[in-house]
Design an enzyme around this catalytic site. Structure first.
Site, PDB file in Angstrom:
ATOM      1  N   SER A 114     -28.086 -23.441  28.502  1.00  0.00           N
ATOM      2  CA  SER A 114     -26.785 -23.024  28.032  1.00  0.00           C
ATOM      3  C   SER A 114     -26.134 -21.925  28.869  1.00  0.00           C
ATOM      4  CB  SER A 114     -26.897 -22.550  26.586  1.00  0.00           C
ATOM      5  OG  SER A 114     -27.751 -21.430  26.493  1.00  0.00           O
ATOM      6  N   SER A 155     -32.696 -22.029  28.701  1.00  0.00           N
ATOM      7  CA  SER A 155     -31.299 -21.760  29.040  1.00  0.00           C
ATOM      8  C   SER A 155     -31.055 -20.788  30.185  1.00  0.00           C
ATOM      9  CB  SER A 155     -30.556 -21.243  27.817  1.00  0.00           C
ATOM     10  OG  SER A 155     -30.186 -22.326  27.027  1.00  0.00           O
ATOM     11  N   LYS A 176     -23.597 -13.172  29.651  1.00  0.00           N
ATOM     12  CA  LYS A 176     -23.428 -14.400  28.883  1.00  0.00           C
ATOM     13  C   LYS A 176     -22.740 -14.032  27.575  1.00  0.00           C
ATOM     14  CE  LYS A 176     -26.257 -18.181  26.950  1.00  0.00           C
ATOM     15  NZ  LYS A 176     -27.628 -18.725  26.878  1.00  0.00           N
TER      16      LYS A 176
HETATM   17  N1  GLN Z   1     -31.167 -26.632  26.045  1.00  0.00           N
HETATM   18  C1  GLN Z   1     -31.933 -26.084  24.978  1.00  0.00           C
HETATM   19  C2  GLN Z   1     -31.212 -26.273  23.668  1.00  0.00           C
HETATM   20  O1  GLN Z   1     -30.239 -26.941  23.678  1.00  0.00           O
HETATM   21  C3  GLN Z   1     -32.227 -24.654  25.248  1.00  0.00           C
HETATM   22  C4  GLN Z   1     -31.174 -23.732  24.829  1.00  0.00           C
HETATM   23  C5  GLN Z   1     -31.485 -22.309  25.069  1.00  0.00           C
HETATM   24  O2  GLN Z   1     -32.490 -21.969  25.714  1.00  0.00           O
HETATM   25  N2  GLN Z   1     -30.671 -21.436  24.510  1.00  0.00           N
HETATM   26  O3  GLN Z   1     -31.581 -25.784  22.663  1.00  0.00           O
END
Ligand code: GLN
Length: 476
Positions: free
Chosen positions: A150, A174, A75
């Site tokens: 994400s 994420s 990532k």
């Molecule tokens: N979707 C969540 C956010 O927008 C989680 C993001 C993540 O785990 N990095 O913060």
């Protein structure tokens, strides 16, 4: 095509296949599908092939590491020395790292091959891979849909067979939500299990690095390699790292809790409710104790998460000032305008929204009402979770309220997107490990995952149970 990482390694050792062949297979898949999926931002083709030749020699000499045969995507918020890393933000466009994350060093030391950088939401903020400066990543099951976020590039790449694993980060879901949306396995380890050194910080008391893989055993194997104390991260734990990938049979005496108000939750789609209820019955029929527990804080999870993570983000992202890192506005004319213009032009909308929210919840006059209160609710949630673990081995939930949605269908309302994380943020708030296992398809033939949460540092038991679910209860 080559099975699990351990199976691939066995085939390499047995001479059935060579590592350059394995790498070429993945490169072909990338060439085939990346323009449609936008999962990889960069492919380290030559480097991967020359490393494959070197590791092949080690295999021939009987010196192959544990991850020989693993072809892993990163990532784009995990740093790798002398390689670009951008967190999918304009503010870090063309930035190159001077060092490698501890997880990168550890997988390389066990002979993994890093195949490239993967798309994600900007600074890992998002649930659909729609905030990336480099465009949306798409779901291999249906490219009009999101692969989740994400870590959307990571889930898309693994699900499409472009690599056999990826390393992602999970601050509020994420890793697990994208895994759920693409029919793969995603693991968030216990907070402190894995070093965060070299992970571009979003919310440091929530962030953990973890694997996205095709099966539970691969996730366990990768955790075995990346976990453990690291002197570069003071929050990393010195707990012993067990042989997670030696999967054991589960005892039928296990006690499993599910949260009653999640089954009745209005956000849950009918398909997910039905499959999850059937899963509960199925487990009971197999001799497990499965019981409903009350958890009064379900609707406080997302607000608590967004108060605390935006506060941490506003502080972590202060370092992108147009001076130290990456993008500097060409329109700057003095120091202050260099800060203001670089940040205004370099950050995307969602990141700015979070920095402003975080600055607000920390501001004089509001800090007690918001940040202080958020900390207290975090403690309540963690205490209540531990109380449940006093009586039960695991808590199970659906990973996501529904299967992957069509890109753009959440409109402009950020709250709608935030509510996507309703079942995953729990583990980050409480600091516990959680894994998403693909067990079901919905009526449209799209996958969604089941989440298993365990007490802190109980990953071994969690993997054994997740592997049981994968083997015995996967419905497709
Ligand atoms: N979707 C969540 C956010 O927008 C989680 C993001 C993540 O785990 N990095 O913060």
């Amino acid at each position: 095509m080559y099975g699990s990482i351990k199976e691939t390694r066995q085939k390499l050792i047995g001479g059935e296949v060579t590592l350059p062949e394995v790498v070429n297979h993945f490169i072909e898949k990338i060439n085939d599908r990346n323009s449609e999926l936008n999962a990889f931002l960069e492919v380290f083709e030559n480097e991967a092939l020359s490393r494959a030749a070197e590791i092949q020699k080690k295999i021939d000499e009987g010196k192959a590491g544990k991850l020989a045969g693993a072809v892993i995507g990163l990532k784009d918020n995990i740093v790798y020395k002398d390689h670009k890393v951008t967190a999918c933000s304009k503010i870090l466009e063309n930035f190159e790292s001077l060092f490698s994350a501890t997880v990168v060093e550890r997988i390389l030391a066990e002979d993994a091959i890093i195949i490239g950088r993967l798309n994600c939401d900007e600074f890992a903020m998002g649930s659909a891979n729609e905030t990336s400066y480099f465009g949306e990543a798409n779901n291999p099951w249906d490219s009009k849909r999101t692969p989740g976020g994400s870590s959307g590039g990571a889930s898309a790449a693994v699900a499409a067979g472009m690599c056999n694993a990826a390393l992602g980060s999970d601050t509020g879901g994420s890793i697990r939500q994208p895994a759920s949306f693409t029919g793969i396995v995603g693991l968030k380890p216990t907070y402190g299990r894995v070093s965060r050194y070299g992970l571009i910080a979003y919310a440091s008391s929530f962030d953990q690095i973890g694997p996205l893989t095709g099966n539970v055993e691969d996730a366990a194997l990768i955790l075995e390699v990346i976990a453990g104390r690291d002197k570069m991260d003071a929050t990393s734990s010195s707990r012993q790292v067990e042989n997670f990938s030696e999967i054991n049979n589960v005892e039928k005496g296990l006690k499993i809790a599910y949260i009653k108000n999640i089954i009745d939750h209005p956000s849950l789609s009918e398909d997910v409710r039905k499959s999850f209820t059937e899963l509960i019955d199925d487990l009971k029929g197999r001799g497990f104790t499965v019981e409903a527990v009350e958890f009064p804080y379900v609707d406080y999870m997302v607000p608590t998460y967004y108060v605390l993570t935006t506060a941490e983000a506003s502080s972590n992202l202060a370092r992108y000032d147009g001076i130290h890192y990456g993008y500097r506005s060409p329109n700057a004319y003095d120091l202050e305008s260099a800060y203001v213009k670089s940040r205004s032009e370099g950050f995307g909308l969602e990141v700015k929204r979070r920095i402003m929210t975080g600055t607000f919840v920390l501001s004089a006059g509001y800090i007690d009402q918001y940040y202080g209160k958020g900390q207290k609710v975090r403690r309540l949630i963690a205490d209540k979770t531990n109380e449940i673990f006093g009586k039960y081995d695991f808590i199970i939930t659906p990973t996501t309220p529904h299967a992957a949605f069509v890109h753009g269908s959440k409109g402009d309302d950020p709250i709608k997107m935030y509510l996507e994380d309703i079942f995953t943020v729990h583990a980050n708030i409480a600091g516990i490990p959680a894994i998403s296992v693909p067990l079901h398809l919905n009526s449209e033939g799209l996958p969604f995952g089941t989440q298993v949460m365990a007490p802190k540092f109980e990953e071994k038991k969690m993997f054994d149970f997740a592997a049981y679910l994968e083997k015995e209860l996967k419905k497709y």
